[in-house]
Design an enzyme around this catalytic site. Structure first.
Site, PDB file in Angstrom:
ATOM      1  N   CYS A  37     -27.063  14.272  12.844  1.00 28.98           N
ATOM      2  CA  CYS A  37     -28.139  13.287  13.059  1.00 28.98           C
ATOM      3  C   CYS A  37     -27.847  11.882  12.528  1.00 28.98           C
ATOM      4  CB  CYS A  37     -29.475  13.817  12.550  1.00 28.98           C
ATOM      5  SG  CYS A  37     -29.422  14.550  10.918  1.00 28.98           S
ATOM      6  N   CYS A  59     -29.928  16.465  15.787  1.00 26.64           N
ATOM      7  CA  CYS A  59     -29.017  17.295  15.013  1.00 26.64           C
ATOM      8  C   CYS A  59     -28.071  18.098  15.899  1.00 26.64           C
ATOM      9  CB  CYS A  59     -29.813  18.236  14.110  1.00 26.64           C
ATOM     10  SG  CYS A  59     -30.921  17.362  12.999  1.00 26.64           S
ATOM     11  N   LYS A  86     -35.207  25.674   7.236  1.00 21.98           N
ATOM     12  CA  LYS A  86     -35.486  24.235   7.184  1.00 21.98           C
ATOM     13  C   LYS A  86     -36.673  23.959   8.090  1.00 21.98           C
ATOM     14  CE  LYS A  86     -33.381  19.700   7.898  1.00 21.98           C
ATOM     15  NZ  LYS A  86     -32.176  18.986   8.341  1.00 21.98           N
ATOM     16  N   LYS A 136     -36.123  24.516   2.569  1.00 27.17           N
ATOM     17  CA  LYS A 136     -36.368  23.071   2.520  1.00 27.17           C
ATOM     18  C   LYS A 136     -37.589  22.753   3.373  1.00 27.17           C
ATOM     19  CE  LYS A 136     -34.270  18.616   3.708  1.00 27.17           C
ATOM     20  NZ  LYS A 136     -33.230  17.900   4.399  1.00 27.17           N
ATOM     21  N   SER A 168     -37.291  14.097   0.123  1.00 24.22           N
ATOM     22  CA  SER A 168     -37.603  12.700  -0.174  1.00 24.22           C
ATOM     23  C   SER A 168     -39.105  12.432  -0.251  1.00 24.22           C
ATOM     24  CB  SER A 168     -36.957  11.809   0.878  1.00 24.22           C
ATOM     25  OG  SER A 168     -37.403  12.175   2.179  1.00 24.22           O
TER      26      SER A 168
END
Ligand SMILES: [Zn+2]
Length: 361
Positions: free
Chosen positions: A158, A166, A231, A284, A310
């Site tokens: 990505c 991705c 994910k 994640k 983040s």
């Protein structure tokens, strides 16, 4: 009245009925061996700071932390990331100093993300021998042995594709099978540069098998695969995407990343990676997905990583900068909760601060 004076004599204390006296309430049997109040006082376990410390069930150890590092092509100095206060993009030339600082803090693992200056439809700069991550890894490997520093590399397209997806896009969709070869090629190029662990994050079916086969064929049998097994498609990634310039130019990632409502499907994803030979599994994001971490911990024996993303970092930072919370205590609480949920490894932008707190600085 003093506490001593108010202390009741033992014979006046209320007593739970014994099972003999109270055969209709069999549940009381459980408590009749003395394991109930007042002989049991759970607060005794918390009576002093030394006892509380001794009895901690989970701990955040500096050795469990992994620090994400953004390395960018074509910049001269450290560039602060606006969306992630306290984090920066670095040129290759500053990496060695950065890692020295991490090692001083006791942090011995990094995960590298590259930001190239050239993108195309096929992510060719992601596997180029002189690509940004390959150069970064080679430089670090010359300076630090695998015993000193574990270099993990993110394996995805990505940041390197003009469309920001991705994988390889065909007819407006990300094509699973043609992406596998590209991911394998990226992983081999990272291993060749000296990476210890490659971390595929594309959520393509078969990515672990494709990478394992390619690594083995190329003689990298000892390179580990840490897969972003579960994910999620999460709105908590947006600060990273502006940091790494990896937002998709069209559509979203919902056709390959997990829906945030699903936990059973996450276990199937992990199971798939396990069958394909993964070494370390990952969930994640982390803080909003502690239940998934716990399910993964209970269902699999593999080392388990949790990536606190983040957006999770930005939420804490923003509240702290406004004086709404005490940053250090919140950071340690959140990281401890990730450990309590069952993660062995925590990838976090708070790694440096957490290490300072743990080291008493
Ligand atoms: Zn990706």
């Amino acid at each position: 009245m003093s506490m001593k004076g108010s202390k009741p004599k033992p014979q006046h204390q209320p007593r739970w009925p014994s099972p003999m006296e109270d055969s209709d309430h069999r549940s009381t049997r459980l408590h009749d061996d003395g394991s109930s109040f007042p002989s049991v006082r759970l607060r005794r376990l918390r009576r002093s700071s030394a006892i509380r410390d001794m009895l901690q069930e989970s701990r955040v150890d500096v050795g469990t932390l992994v620090y994400p590092v953004f390395v960018q092509e074509g910049i001269a100095g450290r560039e602060p990331i606006q969306s992630m206060p306290g984090q920066s993009r670095l040129p290759v030339s500053l990496l060695v100093d950065e890692v020295r600082h991490l090692l001083e803090l006791g942090i011995r693992a990094i995960i590298l993300f590259g930001i190239p200056s050239r993108k195309d439809e096929y992510a060719s700069s992601a596997y180029a021998e002189d690509g940004i991550v390959q150069r970064a890894v080679s430089m670090l490997r010359r300076e630090f042995s695998s015993d000193d520093l574990t270099i993990i590399t993110d394996v995805c397209t990505c940041q390197y594709t003009s469309h920001g997806h991705c994988g390889i896009v065909d007819g407006g969709r990300v094509d699973n099978d043609s992406t596998l070869g590209v991911l394998a090629r990226i992983a081999v190029s990272h291993a060749n540069a000296g990476a210890d662990i490659v971390a595929p994050s594309a959520m393509m079916d078969g990515q672990v098998r494709a990478i394992r086969d390619a690594l083995d064929d190329e003689g990298f049998k000892d390179v580990l695969i840490m897969s972003y097994s579960a994910k999620y498609s999460s709105s908590l990634y947006s600060p990273f995407r502006s940091a790494a310039d990896s937002a998709p130019r069209f559509g979203d990632r919902k056709s390959y990343q997990l829906h945030y409502t699903n936990a059973r499907e996450a276990l199937r994803e992990i199971e798939q990676d396990v069958r394909e030979g993964v070494d370390i599994i990952m969930v994640k994001p982390a803080i909003a997905y502690l239940d998934v971490i716990r399910l993964a911990r209970d269902a699999f024996r593999h080392p388990l990583a949790a990536y606190s993303v983040s957006g999770e970092y930005a939420l804490v930072k923003a509240a702290a900068l406004q004086g709404l919370i005490d940053e250090d205590s919140v950071v340690m609480e959140l990281l401890s909760c990730i450990r309590r949920a069952g993660a062995d490894i925590i990838i976090t932008y708070f790694a440096k601060r957490a290490a300072e707190i743990i080291n008493g600085r």
